[in-house]
Design a protein around this motif. Structure first.
Motif, PDB file in Angstrom:
ATOM      1  N   ALA A   1       0.826  -1.209   0.000  1.00  0.00           N
ATOM      2  CA  ALA A   1       0.000   0.000   0.000  1.00  0.00           C
ATOM      3  C   ALA A   1       0.859   1.257   0.000  1.00  0.00           C
ATOM      4  N   SER A   2       1.999   1.196   0.665  1.00  0.00           N
ATOM      5  CA  SER A   2       2.907   2.333   0.661  1.00  0.00           C
ATOM      6  C   SER A   2       3.445   2.604  -0.738  1.00  0.00           C
ATOM      7  N   ALA A   3       3.682   1.542  -1.501  1.00  0.00           N
ATOM      8  CA  ALA A   3       4.121   1.716  -2.889  1.00  0.00           C
ATOM      9  C   ALA A   3       3.037   2.419  -3.699  1.00  0.00           C
ATOM     10  N   VAL A   4       1.773   2.043  -3.464  1.00  0.00           N
ATOM     11  CA  VAL A   4       0.668   2.719  -4.143  1.00  0.00           C
ATOM     12  C   VAL A   4       0.604   4.180  -3.716  1.00  0.00           C
ATOM     13  N   ALA A   5       0.756   4.441  -2.411  1.00  0.00           N
ATOM     14  CA  ALA A   5       0.691   5.814  -1.908  1.00  0.00           C
ATOM     15  C   ALA A   5       1.748   6.695  -2.562  1.00  0.00           C
ATOM     16  N   ASN A   6       2.953   6.164  -2.701  1.00  0.00           N
ATOM     17  CA  ASN A   6       4.019   6.927  -3.350  1.00  0.00           C
ATOM     18  C   ASN A   6       3.680   7.246  -4.801  1.00  0.00           C
ATOM     19  N   ARG A   7       3.006   6.316  -5.451  1.00  0.00           N
ATOM     20  CA  ARG A   7       2.690   6.477  -6.865  1.00  0.00           C
ATOM     21  C   ARG A   7       1.585   7.504  -7.101  1.00  0.00           C
ATOM     22  N   ILE A   8       0.591   7.579  -6.204  1.00  0.00           N
ATOM     23  CA  ILE A   8      -0.594   8.408  -6.461  1.00  0.00           C
ATOM     24  C   ILE A   8      -0.614   9.696  -5.644  1.00  0.00           C
ATOM     25  N   ALA A   9       0.368   9.923  -4.798  1.00  0.00           N
ATOM     26  CA  ALA A   9       0.376  11.105  -3.933  1.00  0.00           C
ATOM     27  C   ALA A   9       0.158  12.379  -4.745  1.00  0.00           C
ATOM     28  N   GLY A  10      -0.748  13.213  -4.254  1.00  0.00           N
ATOM     29  CA  GLY A  10      -1.029  14.471  -4.917  1.00  0.00           C
ATOM     30  C   GLY A  10      -2.173  14.427  -5.903  1.00  0.00           C
ATOM     31  N   ALA A  11      -2.678  13.237  -6.230  1.00  0.00           N
ATOM     32  CA  ALA A  11      -3.813  13.136  -7.148  1.00  0.00           C
ATOM     33  C   ALA A  11      -5.066  13.697  -6.492  1.00  0.00           C
ATOM     34  N   ARG A  12      -5.980  14.210  -7.301  1.00  0.00           N
ATOM     35  CA  ARG A  12      -7.219  14.757  -6.761  1.00  0.00           C
ATOM     36  C   ARG A  12      -8.111  13.648  -6.203  1.00  0.00           C
ATOM     37  N   SER A  13      -8.183  12.553  -6.909  1.00  0.00           N
ATOM     38  CA  SER A  13      -8.888  11.350  -6.445  1.00  0.00           C
ATOM     39  C   SER A  13      -8.439  10.192  -7.305  1.00  0.00           C
ATOM     40  N   VAL A  14      -8.677   8.976  -6.826  1.00  0.00           N
ATOM     41  CA  VAL A  14      -8.268   7.787  -7.561  1.00  0.00           C
ATOM     42  C   VAL A  14      -9.388   6.762  -7.489  1.00  0.00           C
TER      43      VAL A  14
END
Length: 460
Positions: free
Chosen positions: A39-52
């Motif tokens: 999940a941390s890998a996902v968080a690093n990838r999507i950080a700053g997105a408006r929504s996912v």
């Protein structure tokens, strides 16, 4: 004070060691440590997105994607995996989701074996955890903005009501794009620290083989469990059988009690409120009752007319589990609340002297005004289901020149006629609550969660 949403997930309960099968989805096990790393890998990838958006299939990858979004503070938009092109397009466009995580051809893949660290502070409790789309029965689905604090308050309230601890094993096979399956059935396990077994499909045999202490199901699931007595008896060792998302028919309630040796409990909530009312594990488990408000939740029944029919009216709620509004729908948000800030549920309820709540139905379809009486369709439906020949029942009010509305019952039944059923109900309830007409069907129209769709009933 309610702890931040991810506190328990990031810091497992003292004395409760991680285990390689802390989560099992569709026979694939995973430890909490592995989940957090992926999940941390996902968080690093999507950080700053408006929504996912997350294609909410019953897989470990879905859980990883959801937790990754929560860690990054990016609102998560669960996407039904079987959504048609129109529904999918509407949800993605309306939510503004910048990515879709999942297994589709155009999705961003999620790998359970990815490992990374995430050390950012917990996002503000008032920020949005989920954008959950309503069923859209009155138009295009609306995105309900669910704050992180609301999810935490709901789960802590249920842990208190159900005596839900890290010692439990939660079993269910519910879809992961609804409050029931995702918020309660996944995040509830992660927040309490209990083991989770998701059976992929909620079949009686899968439930029987799982060996849980806590089971979640909708009425359709429990009806199928009762229809397989051996599977039902295998649940006798469970601590709690929980039913929700629709009213549990009286025959199914009695069947579970007879076969498992315990009465199931029911709870009440909706997308916009999460769970607000529930029977307690140590409380009175009565058929048709959904129990008492969770800590911090207030309820009231509003009687808008002075007709006969007792204390039956629309249920309004207030408290920490409520949504913050509909995405980009300020008018709909304003219409959903009263002048003093209570949420209008649209459900019809009664509250007994001891505070026990009973949900009668929806104001739009289930509050029937006939001959000066206000009648809840759910009460009549349960009376019909008490007849051994009746398998399904739905009651509606149709226009009538003299009565205003007349009660009409749609039933799935074998070997019984209209007059017998009318007289049966009249013998169990007040005479004015009997159906005036009965229509026989092969099956009731239902949605994916098993709720009857009364607007799809054939005209008479």
């Amino acid at each position: 004070m309610t702890a931040p949403l991810l506190t328990a997930l990031s810091a497992p309960s003292p004395g409760v060691p991680d285990r390689p099968d802390a989560l099992t989805l569709a026979d694939r096990p995973c430890s909490r440590e592995q989940l957090l790393a992926a999940a941390s890998a996902v968080a690093n990838r999507i950080a700053g997105a408006r929504s996912v958006a997350v294609r909410a299939e019953p897989t470990l990858e879905t859980v990883v994607a959801v937790v990754g979004g929560l860690r990054a503070g990016v609102p998560v938009v669960p996407l039904p995996p079987d959504a048609g092109p129109a529904e999918r397009t509407h949800i993605l466009r309306d939510s503004g989701a910048e990515l879709v995580l999942g297994s589709g051809e155009s999705d961003v893949p999620v790998n359970i074996h990815d490992r990374a660290t995430w050390n950012a502070p917990e996002p503000d409790p008032s920020s949005t955890a989920f954008v959950l789309y309503t069923s859209g029965t009155t138009g295009a689905p609306k995105g309900a903005l669910i704050p992180r604090a609301a999810v935490a308050a709901c789960l802590d309230g249920l842990a208190d009501a159900w005596q839900w601890t890290a010692e439990d094993t939660l079993v269910h096979g519910l879809p992961l794009f609804h409050v029931h399956g995702l918020v309660l059935g996944v995040l509830g396990a992660l927040r309490t620290g209990c083991r989770l077994v998701h059976t992929g499909r909620p079949t009686p045999r899968a439930y029987a083989a799982a060996g849980g202490s806590l089971y979640f199901g909708v009425p359709t699931v429990w009806s199928r469990v009762v229809a397989e007595p051996d599977a039902a008896r295998a649940l006798a060792g469970a601590r709690l059988l929980v039913s929700g998302s629709a009213a549990l028919p009286a025959p199914v309630f009695r069947g579970l009690e007879q076969l498992t040796g315990q009465r199931p409990i029911e709870r009440y909530g909706m997308t916009e409120t999460l769970i607000t009312v529930s029977t307690r594990a140590d409380g009175n488990r009565a058929q048709g009752a959904v129990g008492l408000p969770l800590p911090g939740v207030r309820t009231r029944v509003v009687l808008t007319e002075t007709e006969e029919g007792g204390g039956i009216g629309e249920l309004e709620v207030s408290g920490p589990t409520l949504f913050s509004g509909y995405l980009n729908r300020p008018e709909a948000t304003a219409e959903s609340r009263t002048a003093d800030g209570w949420f209008r549920t649209g459900d019809i309820a009664t509250i007994e002297e001891d505070g026990t709540h009973r949900i009668v139905g929806r104001a739009s379809t289930d509050l029937i005004k006939s001959g000066g009486y206000r009648i809840g369709a759910g009460e009549v439906e349960n009376a019909l289901l008490d007849h051994p020949a009746v398998r399904e029942a739905a009651v509606v009010g149709l226009p009538h020149d003299d009565l205003g509305q007349e009660l009409v019952a749609y039933v799935v039944a074998d070997g019984i006629g209209e007059r017998e059923l009318i007289d049966f109900v009249a013998g169990h309830l007040s005479v004015h609550k009997r159906p005036r007409r009965v229509a026989f069907l092969d099956a009731l129209p239902r949605n994916a969660m098993g709720k009857p769709q009364k607007k799809l009933l054939p005209p008479l």
